[in-house]
Scaffold this motif. Structure first.
Motif, PDB file in Angstrom:
ATOM      1  N   THR A 139     -59.336   1.607 -14.571  1.00  0.00           N
ATOM      2  CA  THR A 139     -58.093   2.355 -14.803  1.00  0.00           C
ATOM      3  C   THR A 139     -58.024   2.892 -16.229  1.00  0.00           C
ATOM      4  N   CYS A 140     -58.324   2.025 -17.215  1.00  0.00           N
ATOM      5  CA  CYS A 140     -58.204   2.438 -18.622  1.00  0.00           C
ATOM      6  C   CYS A 140     -59.542   2.664 -19.300  1.00  0.00           C
ATOM      7  N   CYS A 145     -55.139   0.553 -22.772  1.00  0.00           N
ATOM      8  CA  CYS A 145     -53.863   1.267 -22.716  1.00  0.00           C
ATOM      9  C   CYS A 145     -53.631   1.895 -21.345  1.00  0.00           C
ATOM     10  N   ARG A 146     -52.379   2.069 -21.009  1.00  0.00           N
ATOM     11  CA  ARG A 146     -52.027   2.787 -19.799  1.00  0.00           C
ATOM     12  C   ARG A 146     -52.553   4.223 -19.897  1.00  0.00           C
ATOM     13  N   THR A 149     -51.897   7.163 -22.647  1.00  0.00           N
ATOM     14  CA  THR A 149     -51.367   6.611 -23.898  1.00  0.00           C
ATOM     15  C   THR A 149     -52.521   6.115 -24.758  1.00  0.00           C
ATOM     16  N   THR A 192     -48.159   0.238 -24.711  1.00  0.00           N
ATOM     17  CA  THR A 192     -48.071   0.371 -23.253  1.00  0.00           C
ATOM     18  C   THR A 192     -49.387  -0.096 -22.638  1.00  0.00           C
ATOM     19  N   CYS A 194     -52.364  -1.387 -20.173  1.00  0.00           N
ATOM     20  CA  CYS A 194     -52.789  -1.022 -18.816  1.00  0.00           C
ATOM     21  C   CYS A 194     -52.268  -2.066 -17.830  1.00  0.00           C
ATOM     22  N   MET A 195     -51.706  -1.612 -16.739  1.00  0.00           N
ATOM     23  CA  MET A 195     -51.139  -2.524 -15.747  1.00  0.00           C
ATOM     24  C   MET A 195     -52.219  -3.244 -14.947  1.00  0.00           C
ATOM     25  N   THR A 196     -53.398  -2.631 -14.843  1.00  0.00           N
ATOM     26  CA  THR A 196     -54.472  -3.236 -14.040  1.00  0.00           C
ATOM     27  C   THR A 196     -55.097  -4.427 -14.735  1.00  0.00           C
ATOM     28  N   GLN A 198     -53.903  -5.737 -17.736  1.00  0.00           N
ATOM     29  CA  GLN A 198     -52.935  -6.377 -18.628  1.00  0.00           C
ATOM     30  C   GLN A 198     -53.337  -6.231 -20.100  1.00  0.00           C
TER      31      GLN A 198
END
Length: 369
Positions: A139-140, A145-146, A149, A192, A194-196, A198
């Protein structure tokens, strides 16, 4: 601070190869996958840091010179290093050149035990190993980072990664430097994450590692696969993957170096008259010639039918120990024939000889003799 040479257990005159061998030996003993103790983990970090310094020619030279190196020349031109030392301890001068520390770190090494059958090591084999490890976050892409961002500059240390403070001492007000508590010395903050992953830049996953295992490996041997271990934090470089070999027991064949050993049970009549038999070896059928009058514990050698040598050309041999089987149940006619044979061929009386445990004990003594 511990002396790097003492940590690795080498002298100050040690060569690069000696330093590398010492590090590998200690790393195998102290690696968290092998030795999970907290004390071992701290020692592993010391060993790794010592190796990082001493394996680099420039860093090792600076380390060997030490803080006193600036005074060796005795002239005014050599006092530049004194300013660096003073700045390190008291934070003065024209600003620190160390800068913030990087989020990217090298991933840990991993150890996997691979079990092999005896026939697989004759010519080598291929395995696709399933490894549970850390891989880069898709993802990142390791930025932590998300998407869309990026890290922002720490507003406490202003990107330097450290905080300077004035401390009163006997020398007056002295400037000291310490890592920034807000950004933990990175100089930036992941506002911010990354949600994947953390904000770690990596995630746990299973991946397939193709491995070509060479011929001739044996139990206890370790193969190193550089860069095949887990990815480091923030997309840091991969660690190494170590494969420890274990060869399973075989019911018929055993190994002696690059040679294979087995026992061939021969009926008494075949031992007397001689014969040719076909036996199933690990890599195909083999014709074995039994000469007339063969004795128990004799060894028949079939060239180049053993294990392929790990480092070198060719193969070992297949050594076949003969065991003559004496019948235990005879009918009257068979017993009469044996008695007639015994009457016509007077055999020497039984005599004592040195005790030897088992057939292959006799075979080993024959080869040693």
């Amino acid at each position: 601070m511990a002396d790097h040479y003492e940590v690795l257990g080498v002298s100050r005159e040690a060569t690069t190869d000696e330093i590398k061998k010492a590090y590998r030996r200690l790393a195998r003993q102290l690696h968290p996958d092998v030795n999970p103790g907290a004390d071992a983990s701290e020692k592993f970090k010391l060993v790794t840091h010592a190796y990082d310094v001493l394996s680099d020619a420039k860093q090792r030279q600076k380390y060997d010179l030490g803080p006193q190196a600036g005074f060796d020349g005795g002239g005014a031109g050599n006092f530049g290093n004194f300013g660096d030392i003073f700045e390190t301890f008291f934070g003065g001068g024209g600003g620190s050149t160390r800068g913030p520390r990087s989020r990217r770190e090298r991933g840990q090494d991993a150890l996997i035990r691979v079990e092999l059958d005896l026939d697989e090591i004759i010519f080598g084999t291929h395995r696709d190993l399933e490894v549970d490890t850390a891989i880069m976050c898709e993802t990142c892409s390791g930025t932590c980072c998300r998407p869309g961002t990026s890290p922002i500059t720490c507003d406490i240390c202003h990107g330097t990664g450290s905080i300077q403070r004035a401390v009163r001492s006997l020398l007056g007000n002295v400037m000291t430097s310490s890592p920034c508590g807000s950004c933990r010395g990175y100089g930036t903050i992941i506002a911010t994450p990354c949600m994947t992953c953390q904000g770690q830049g990596r995630v746990r996953a299973r991946r397939t590692v193709p491995v070509d295992i060479p011929a001739g490996v044996d139990t206890g041997l370790r193969l190193q696969m550089p860069g095949s271990g887990e990815v480091g934090p923030a997309g840091g470089p991969n660690g190494d993957l170590y494969l420890e070999m274990k060869v399973r027991h075989h019911d018929v064949f055993s190994r002696d170096g690059d040679d294979l050993l087995c026992t061939l049970e021969v009926p008494m009549t075949s031992a007397i008259l001689g014969t040719t038999v076909t036996v199933a070896a690990l890599d195909g059928d083999i014709e074995v010639e039994i000469k007339a009058g063969v004795q128990s514990s004799e060894v028949l050698t079939i060239k180049e039918r053993g294990v392929t040598r790990l480092r070198g050309a060719g193969r070992g041999d297949l050594r076949v120990g003969v065991q003559v089987l004496t019948p235990t149940r005879l009918d009257h006619k068979e017993r009469d024939l044996i008695e007639q044979f015994a009457a016509r061929h007077a055999a020497p009386a039984p005599s004592l000889s040195q005790f030897q445990q088992g057939l292959f004990a006799k075979i080993r003594d024959r080869f040693r003799g």
